[in-house]
Design an enzyme around this catalytic site. Structure first.
Site, PDB file in Angstrom:
ATOM      1  N   ASN A 143       0.851  -1.203   0.000  1.00 52.95           N
ATOM      2  CA  ASN A 143       0.000   0.000   0.000  1.00 52.95           C
ATOM      3  C   ASN A 143       0.879   1.243   0.000  1.00 52.95           C
ATOM      4  O   ASN A 143       2.107   1.144  -0.009  1.00 52.95           O
ATOM      5  CB  ASN A 143      -0.938  -0.038   1.205  1.00 52.95           C
ATOM      6  CG  ASN A 143      -0.157  -0.156   2.487  1.00 52.95           C
ATOM      7  OD1 ASN A 143       0.604   0.725   2.846  1.00 52.95           O
ATOM      8  ND2 ASN A 143      -0.309  -1.293   3.181  1.00 52.95           N
ATOM      9  N   CYS A 148       0.800   1.961  14.016  1.00 53.06           N
ATOM     10  CA  CYS A 148       0.595   2.961  12.964  1.00 53.06           C
ATOM     11  C   CYS A 148       0.844   2.352  11.581  1.00 53.06           C
ATOM     12  O   CYS A 148       0.569   2.966  10.559  1.00 53.06           O
ATOM     13  CB  CYS A 148       1.542   4.130  13.227  1.00 53.06           C
ATOM     14  SG  CYS A 148       1.230   5.519  12.183  1.00 53.06           S
ATOM     15  N   ALA A 149       1.367   1.122  11.570  1.00 53.99           N
ATOM     16  CA  ALA A 149       1.670   0.492  10.280  1.00 53.99           C
ATOM     17  C   ALA A 149       0.396   0.214   9.491  1.00 53.99           C
ATOM     18  O   ALA A 149      -0.658  -0.064  10.073  1.00 53.99           O
ATOM     19  CB  ALA A 149       2.417  -0.818  10.514  1.00 53.99           C
ATOM     20  N   PRO A 200      -2.608 -12.302  10.334  1.00 47.71           N
ATOM     21  CA  PRO A 200      -3.051 -12.121  11.720  1.00 47.71           C
ATOM     22  C   PRO A 200      -3.240 -10.637  12.002  1.00 47.71           C
ATOM     23  O   PRO A 200      -2.520  -9.801  11.446  1.00 47.71           O
ATOM     24  CB  PRO A 200      -1.893 -12.686  12.547  1.00 47.71           C
ATOM     25  CG  PRO A 200      -0.725 -12.694  11.641  1.00 47.71           C
ATOM     26  CD  PRO A 200      -1.243 -12.821  10.247  1.00 47.71           C
ATOM     27  N   ASP A 201      -4.213 -10.305  12.822  1.00 47.44           N
ATOM     28  CA  ASP A 201      -4.424  -8.906  13.198  1.00 47.44           C
ATOM     29  C   ASP A 201      -3.510  -8.596  14.379  1.00 47.44           C
ATOM     30  O   ASP A 201      -3.769  -9.012  15.512  1.00 47.44           O
ATOM     31  CB  ASP A 201      -5.907  -8.679  13.555  1.00 47.44           C
ATOM     32  CG  ASP A 201      -6.207  -7.200  13.663  1.00 47.44           C
ATOM     33  OD1 ASP A 201      -5.368  -6.467  14.226  1.00 47.44           O
ATOM     34  OD2 ASP A 201      -7.268  -6.770  13.172  1.00 47.44           O
ATOM     35  N   LYS A 205     -11.149  -4.498  18.164  1.00 50.92           N
ATOM     36  CA  LYS A 205      -9.738  -4.850  18.415  1.00 50.92           C
ATOM     37  C   LYS A 205      -9.338  -4.604  19.869  1.00 50.92           C
ATOM     38  O   LYS A 205      -8.175  -4.753  20.222  1.00 50.92           O
ATOM     39  CB  LYS A 205      -8.838  -4.052  17.464  1.00 50.92           C
ATOM     40  CG  LYS A 205      -9.072  -4.403  15.982  1.00 50.92           C
ATOM     41  CD  LYS A 205      -8.236  -3.523  15.059  1.00 50.92           C
ATOM     42  CE  LYS A 205      -8.626  -3.698  13.600  1.00 50.92           C
ATOM     43  NZ  LYS A 205      -7.548  -4.247  12.778  1.00 50.92           N
TER      44      LYS A 205
HETATM   45  O1  PMT Z   1       2.892   6.125   6.631  1.00 46.60           O
HETATM   46  P1  PMT Z   1       2.267   7.465   6.245  1.00 46.60           P
HETATM   47  O2  PMT Z   1       2.427   7.765   4.759  1.00 46.60           O
HETATM   48  O3  PMT Z   1       2.752   8.588   7.115  1.00 46.60           O
HETATM   49  O4  PMT Z   1       0.694   7.346   6.437  1.00 46.60           O
HETATM   50  C1  PMT Z   1       0.181   7.150   7.709  1.00 46.60           C
HETATM   51  C2  PMT Z   1      -0.978   6.145   7.693  1.00 46.60           C
HETATM   52  C3  PMT Z   1      -2.134   6.699   6.881  1.00 46.60           C
HETATM   53  C4  PMT Z   1      -0.533   4.804   7.129  1.00 46.60           C
HETATM   54  C5  PMT Z   1      -1.345   5.967   9.198  1.00 46.60           C
HETATM   55  O5  PMT Z   1      -1.742   7.207   9.722  1.00 46.60           O
HETATM   56  C6  PMT Z   1      -2.473   4.957   9.377  1.00 46.60           C
HETATM   57  O6  PMT Z   1      -3.643   5.270   9.292  1.00 46.60           O
HETATM   58  N1  PMT Z   1      -2.096   3.688   9.662  1.00 46.60           N
HETATM   59  C7  PMT Z   1      -3.029   2.561   9.786  1.00 46.60           C
HETATM   60  C8  PMT Z   1      -3.520   2.147   8.437  1.00 46.60           C
HETATM   61  C9  PMT Z   1      -4.374   0.909   8.506  1.00 46.60           C
HETATM   62  O7  PMT Z   1      -3.905  -0.160   8.233  1.00 46.60           O
HETATM   63  O8  PMT Z   1      -5.564   1.111   8.966  1.00 46.60           O
HETATM   64  P2  PMT Z   1      -6.665  -0.062   9.139  1.00 46.60           P
HETATM   65  O9  PMT Z   1      -7.896   0.696   9.397  1.00 46.60           O
HETATM   66  O10 PMT Z   1      -6.638  -0.995   7.986  1.00 46.60           O
HETATM   67  O11 PMT Z   1      -6.159  -0.855  10.430  1.00 46.60           O
HETATM   68  C10 PMT Z   1      -6.587  -0.518  11.746  1.00 46.60           C
HETATM   69  C11 PMT Z   1      -5.502  -0.861  12.745  1.00 46.60           C
HETATM   70  O12 PMT Z   1      -5.243  -2.263  12.734  1.00 46.60           O
HETATM   71  C12 PMT Z   1      -4.172  -0.182  12.500  1.00 46.60           C
HETATM   72  O13 PMT Z   1      -3.652   0.210  13.746  1.00 46.60           O
HETATM   73  C13 PMT Z   1      -3.317  -1.282  11.867  1.00 46.60           C
HETATM   74  O14 PMT Z   1      -1.927  -1.105  12.165  1.00 46.60           O
HETATM   75  C14 PMT Z   1      -3.870  -2.512  12.564  1.00 46.60           C
HETATM   76  N2  PMT Z   1      -3.740  -3.771  11.815  1.00 46.60           N
HETATM   77  C15 PMT Z   1      -4.415  -3.972  10.646  1.00 46.60           C
HETATM   78  C16 PMT Z   1      -4.349  -5.196  10.005  1.00 46.60           C
HETATM   79  C17 PMT Z   1      -3.546  -6.223  10.573  1.00 46.60           C
HETATM   80  N3  PMT Z   1      -3.454  -7.391   9.974  1.00 46.60           N
HETATM   81  N4  PMT Z   1      -2.885  -6.000  11.707  1.00 46.60           N
HETATM   82  C18 PMT Z   1      -2.950  -4.802  12.332  1.00 46.60           C
HETATM   83  O15 PMT Z   1      -2.324  -4.610  13.381  1.00 46.60           O
END
Ligand code: PMT
Length: 408
Positions: free
Chosen positions: A211, A275-276, A306-307, A343
């Site tokens: 992404n 934040c990933a 895995p989450d 979560k």
């Molecule tokens: O890196 P930049 O260019 O500065 O941009 C920042 C960002 C937009 C990437 C950052 O601010 C951000 O929003 N990161 C989370 C993006 C994301 O994966 O969001 P999500 O809504 O899909 O996931 C929600 C949460 O679950 C996140 O904390 C994610 O890290 C976590 N997750 C998701 C899937 C997974 N398999 N494991 C996780 O831990």
């Protein structure tokens, strides 16, 4: 003193009798080395002469200058960018009301609307005006929008009433300004792990699912936490960023590796920030050979990763304070609340994804912070400043909830 020296403080004076105290505060701030500019509302002119403020601050009173001609100098933008802190002193009920609804009908409110700097509001008014439900509601809105509200205090008022509404005295205001500029070292005993960047889910040696995450947001949080004295571990997907000073960096490629690295250390951490942008799915198999392109249509078989953050949120033992991020294009707040619950997170930071080609989205961001019972909006700002504002909020809540429990 060094903390204030060289700082740009924009002083906004509104129409209250307490305005007569402002020149003395300006004098003291200047003595400490601050650089001051002054903006007065129309009604402030009835309480203090511009000449007094000009002589003491050493600069002419700032005015809007939409003058036709070649050399247009747009003051509200210029001053909004110039200020390290905007100090509204005294702040009347009228000005607080105007700020709470985002009015921009004079230079001071225009500056407040455009500036990304913190705005400290120092109320001064009659106790009945202060306690009216309108003023209280307006102050609540300002707090939600990340304004600092300094005072008022209880005391004898000019109208002979006694109660809450008196402006803080000069000494207290200057102390608050010093605290504001002091480099915070409020995370010295805190271990924090942050994940950042994208993950790469490989299909073959050339191709992958990933992404757009640049890693900048996670790296900025790591830098801010390190500046505040925390022991920081940054687990990062593949990005092209320098490791911030005093930060331990662990590089990973894919979600499974990130999961493993997080769980190797997480039970010794006080705070975890995910934040990933972890890839939700990975290919069921990795082809060691580059996949041939003979077929018109190919079917990819993907399996859920895995989450990571949910697995930390659901820990029964040694669970840290858990902060997730949420990136959505639609129904941002609703979806983010649902993710926080599902979560088991303490806090989720919701940010909107746009497909804009504007590169400023890499450097800047805005966040909606959503707790179970609280919501704060941190406006568009550069990611390092935003990270400090985010950590201000996290530390406050972490100390309330977890400090007694975690004696690790
Ligand atoms: O890196 P930049 O260019 O500065 O941009 C920042 C960002 C937009 C990437 C950052 O601010 C951000 O929003 N990161 C989370 C993006 C994301 O994966 O969001 P999500 O809504 O899909 O996931 C929600 C949460 O679950 C996140 O904390 C994610 O890290 C976590 N997750 C998701 C899937 C997974 N398999 N494991 C996780 O831990």
């Amino acid at each position: 003193m060094k903390k204030i020296a060289g700082k740009h403080i924009l002083i906004g004076i509104s129409g209250s009798i307490a305005a007569y105290k402002v020149p003395e505060i300006i004098r003291k701030l200047k003595k400490k080395g601050a650089i001051i500019r002054v903006v007065m509302t129309h009604s402030a002119y009835s309480f203090i002469t511009p000449l007094t403020a000009e002589v003491i601050s050493g600069h002419p009173i700032e005015k809007n200058n939409f003058i036709s001609g070649s050399n247009i100098n747009i003051n509200h933008i210029k001053l909004g960018k110039w200020a390290d802190l905007i100090l509204i002193i005294p702040a009347t009920a009228n000005l607080i009301a105007r700020l709470s609804i985002g009015m921009a009908n004079d230079l001071l409110t225009e500056i407040c609307l455009v500036s990304k700097s913190r705005i400290a509001v120092v109320p001064a008014m009659n106790k009945i005006m202060y306690q009216s439900k309108f003023t209280q509601k307006n102050i609540k809105i300002l707090k939600k929008r990340n304004f600092l509200i300094w005072g008022p205090e209880v005391g004898k008022q000019i109208c002979n009433d006694f109660g809450l509404g008196k402006m803080l005295d000069a000494k207290k205001i200057i102390k608050l300004i010093e605290l504001f500029f002091k480099k915070k070292k409020d995370m010295q005993n805190i271990s924090i792990t942050i994940t950042a960047g994208p993950t790469y889910e490989l299909l073959d040696p050339m191709r992958l699912i990933t992404n757009y995450s640049s890693g900048k947001m996670g790296f900025s949080i790591a830098q801010a936490a390190s500046e505040r004295g925390a022991q920081v571990t940054l687990i990062s997907g593949p990005v092209y960023l320098k490791t911030p000073k005093n930060v331990k960096r662990i590089n990973v490629i894919n979600a499974l590796e990130m999961y493993k690295k997080v769980h190797q250390i997480i039970q010794k951490q006080n705070i975890f920030i995910g934040c990933a942008a972890v890839a939700d799915y990975r290919p069921t198999k990795f082809s060691k050979q580059k996949i041939k392109t003979n077929n018109k249509i190919v079917h990819l078989k993907l399996i859920k990763n895995p989450d990571i953050i949910a697995s930390v949120g659901k820990l029964n033992k040694n669970r840290p304070y858990v902060v997730g991020f949420s990136a959505e294009t639609h129904n941002l707040i609703q979806c983010s609340h649902e993710k926080r619950i599902k979560k088991k997170l303490d806090l989720i930071c919701a940010n909107r994804i746009t497909l804009s080609k504007d590169k400023s989205n890499i450097k800047n961001n805005s966040l909606n912070l959503l707790w179970k019972n609280k919501k704060i909006y941190l406006p568009f700002n550069n990611k390092l400043k935003l990270s400090h504002q985010l950590l201000d909020e996290i530390i406050q809540d972490y100390e309330k909830k977890y400090k007694c429990k975690n004696s690790r």
